[in-house]
Design an enzyme around this catalytic site. Structure first.
Site, PDB file in Angstrom:
ATOM      1  N   TYR A 131       0.815  -1.210   0.000  1.00  0.00           N
ATOM      2  CA  TYR A 131       0.000   0.000   0.000  1.00  0.00           C
ATOM      3  C   TYR A 131       0.858   1.273   0.000  1.00  0.00           C
ATOM      4  CZ  TYR A 131      -4.714  -1.855   0.919  1.00  0.00           C
ATOM      5  OH  TYR A 131      -5.939  -2.462   0.824  1.00  0.00           O
TER       6      TYR A 131
ATOM      7  N   LYS B  53       3.045 -15.391   2.672  1.00  0.00           N
ATOM      8  CA  LYS B  53       3.321 -16.145   1.438  1.00  0.00           C
ATOM      9  C   LYS B  53       4.831 -16.394   1.429  1.00  0.00           C
ATOM     10  CE  LYS B  53       2.074 -17.853  -2.597  1.00  0.00           C
ATOM     11  NZ  LYS B  53       1.222 -19.040  -2.745  1.00  0.00           N
TER      12      LYS B  53
ATOM     13  N   ASP C 197      -2.875 -18.268   0.370  1.00  0.00           N
ATOM     14  CA  ASP C 197      -3.814 -18.976  -0.512  1.00  0.00           C
ATOM     15  C   ASP C 197      -4.572 -20.055   0.275  1.00  0.00           C
ATOM     16  OD1 ASP C 197      -1.342 -20.209  -0.303  1.00  0.00           O
ATOM     17  OD2 ASP C 197      -1.236 -20.872  -2.380  1.00  0.00           O
TER      18      ASP C 197
ATOM     19  N   ASP D 164      -6.441  -6.902   4.097  1.00  0.00           N
ATOM     20  CA  ASP D 164      -7.560  -6.241   3.429  1.00  0.00           C
ATOM     21  C   ASP D 164      -8.470  -7.292   2.794  1.00  0.00           C
ATOM     22  OD1 ASP D 164      -9.055  -4.060   2.341  1.00  0.00           O
ATOM     23  OD2 ASP D 164      -8.118  -4.480   0.402  1.00  0.00           O
TER      24      ASP D 164
ATOM     25  N   ASP E 258     -12.563  -8.843   4.217  1.00  0.00           N
ATOM     26  CA  ASP E 258     -13.830  -8.859   3.470  1.00  0.00           C
ATOM     27  C   ASP E 258     -14.329 -10.291   3.339  1.00  0.00           C
ATOM     28  OD1 ASP E 258     -13.508  -6.093   3.003  1.00  0.00           O
ATOM     29  OD2 ASP E 258     -14.367  -6.254   0.993  1.00  0.00           O
TER      30      ASP E 258
HETATM   31  C1  IPM Z   1     -10.323  -1.114   4.170  1.00  0.00           C
HETATM   32  C2  IPM Z   1     -10.580  -0.433   2.848  1.00  0.00           C
HETATM   33  C3  IPM Z   1      -9.407   0.487   2.539  1.00  0.00           C
HETATM   34  C4  IPM Z   1      -8.151  -0.374   2.412  1.00  0.00           C
HETATM   35  C5  IPM Z   1      -9.621   1.384   1.298  1.00  0.00           C
HETATM   36  C6  IPM Z   1     -10.866   2.210   1.405  1.00  0.00           C
HETATM   37  C7  IPM Z   1      -8.416   2.233   1.040  1.00  0.00           C
HETATM   38  O1  IPM Z   1     -10.802  -1.374   1.848  1.00  0.00           O
HETATM   39  O2  IPM Z   1     -10.115  -0.400   5.169  1.00  0.00           O
HETATM   40  O3  IPM Z   1     -10.333  -2.338   4.213  1.00  0.00           O
HETATM   41  O4  IPM Z   1      -7.898  -0.937   1.342  1.00  0.00           O
HETATM   42  O5  IPM Z   1      -7.424  -0.457   3.382  1.00  0.00           O
HETATM   43 MG    MG Z   2     -10.917  -3.369   2.564  1.00  0.00          MG
END
Ligand code: IPM
Ligand code: MG
Length: 353
Positions: free
Chosen positions: A140, A186, A218, A242, A246
């Site tokens: 990042y 990884k 993975d 990240d 999700d």
């Molecule tokens: C998160 C989001 C952020 C990230 C974005 C909005 C930059 O997806 O906090 O998970 O990728 O860190």
């Molecule tokens: Mg995110």
């Protein structure tokens, strides 16, 4: 307590309204005073100032005790690679300037929602894990470069950064019943991952009470939906964290339920894990519970444990009674504000059942 509020984009403002309602209930009930001040971030900030975050916002955040953030992101910017100002930069800059290197995302199942998840109930029952994601380094924040037909993003880590987040993860593991930490990396391919593994192994020696294991990303993305119960603390780098968070949200039933805290040595920020959900903006349908639970985490970390408990109880009750939004309540969905109103009134007057 002074809280900087950055509502941001999409559904950010409307869910922040619900969280502020909840804070109001807490201040009525416990007689606390919360001093709030709003700041700009993301697409909203670009619109008003031509920058995704301004010095004013950063100064505001630094001068307050903590930060509550809504969401950032706007589809206007997503599909145009030529644009060089993006809402997300506001959040990344804020994390960077405030040194918020440690991001924690707790994920647990609610009995009432077991059937909402697309994963089998027997697989997700009693899952309770925390993703500890490094937040101010890695791909990042490494050098980026782009020519017409080529591009790179460099992933850099140093031992100090890995060490400080690993210590946080081990200390968190220590406070949990299972005392189990999994490093997700990884290391069979990436040099940075090998440095992570080496460093975590060293820190593990100072924490003999914690069971440590190592898993490739993975495999981990498969295991987290195949057998999530095996996890307690998942420690990982910025990019993997990240993606993994999700994915893990599917276990609870909705990304809209997940709270998070990010902190460094001086500052902290609380935000739901979900994004700006632009399709829902202004429709009063977004789930405010991720943000409300972020407020609960905030109060807990600032020593208001009882207050945090009241919020958690109210959230549990809203889930149990089905006073919830469409993402987790397909048959009789409530509005965003109705959920906020319920949590507000339940805090002030818990009903015995
Ligand atoms: C998160 C989001 C952020 C990230 C974005 C909005 C930059 O997806 O906090 O998970 O990728 O860190
Ligand atoms: Mg995110």
């Amino acid at each position: 307590m002074k809280i900087a509020v950055l509502p941001g984009d999409g559904i950010g403002p409307e869910i922040c309204v619900q969280s502020l309602k909840v804070l109001k209930a807490i201040s009525f009930k416990f007689g606390h005073q919360f001093i709030l001040s709003k700041g700009l971030i993301g697409a909203e900030s670009i619109k008003q100032t031509c920058l995704p975050i301004t010095k004013e916002t950063i100064t505001l955040c630094k001068s307050y005790d903590t930060i509550l953030l809504g969401a950032v992101g706007d589809p206007l910017y997503d599909n145009d690679p030529q644009i060089n100002l993006r809402p997300e930069q506001g959040l990344l800059e804020l994390r960077h300037h405030l040194g918020l290197y440690c991001n924690m995302r707790p994920i647990k199942t609610y009995n009432k929602l077991l059937k909402v998840s697309p994963i089998k109930q027997s697989v997700i029952n009693k899952v309770n894990l925390v993703i500890v994601r490094e937040l101010t380094s890695g791909i990042y924040f490494g050098n980026k470069w782009r020519s017409k037909d080529e591009a790179y993003d460099i992933c850099t880590y140093n031992k100090h950064i890995i060490k400080q987040i690993a210590i946080q993860a081990f200390e968190t593991a220590r406070q949990r019943p299972n005392k189990h930490l999994t490093l997700v990396d990884k290391a069979n391919v990436l040099e940075t991952s090998r440095l992570w593994r080496e460093t975590v192994k060293e820190i593990a020696q100072d924490h003999p009470d914690i069971k440590v294991d190592y898993m490739f990303i993975d495999n981990a993305t498969m295991q987290i939906v195949f057998k999530p119960i095996q996890f307690d603390i998942l420690l990982t780098d910025n990019m993997f964290g990240d993606i993994l968070s999700d994915e893990a949200s599917v276990i609870t039933g909705s990304l809209g339920l997940l709270p998070s805290v990010s902190f460094g040595n001086h500052y902290s920020l609380y935000e739901p894990v979900h994004g700006s959900f632009p399709q829902a903006k202004g429709h009063n349908i977004a789930n405010p519970l991720g943000s409300i639970l972020s407020v609960s985490l905030m109060l807990y970390h600032f020593g208001f444990k009882q207050e945090s408990l009241f919020i958690n109880r109210a959230v549990n009750e809203s889930i149990t009674l089905g006073i919830t939004t469409q993402d987790i309540n397909h048959n009789h969905p409530c509005t965003t504000s109705a959920v906020g109103d319920f949590v507000f009134s339940y805090i002030l007057k818990p009903r015995r059942r």
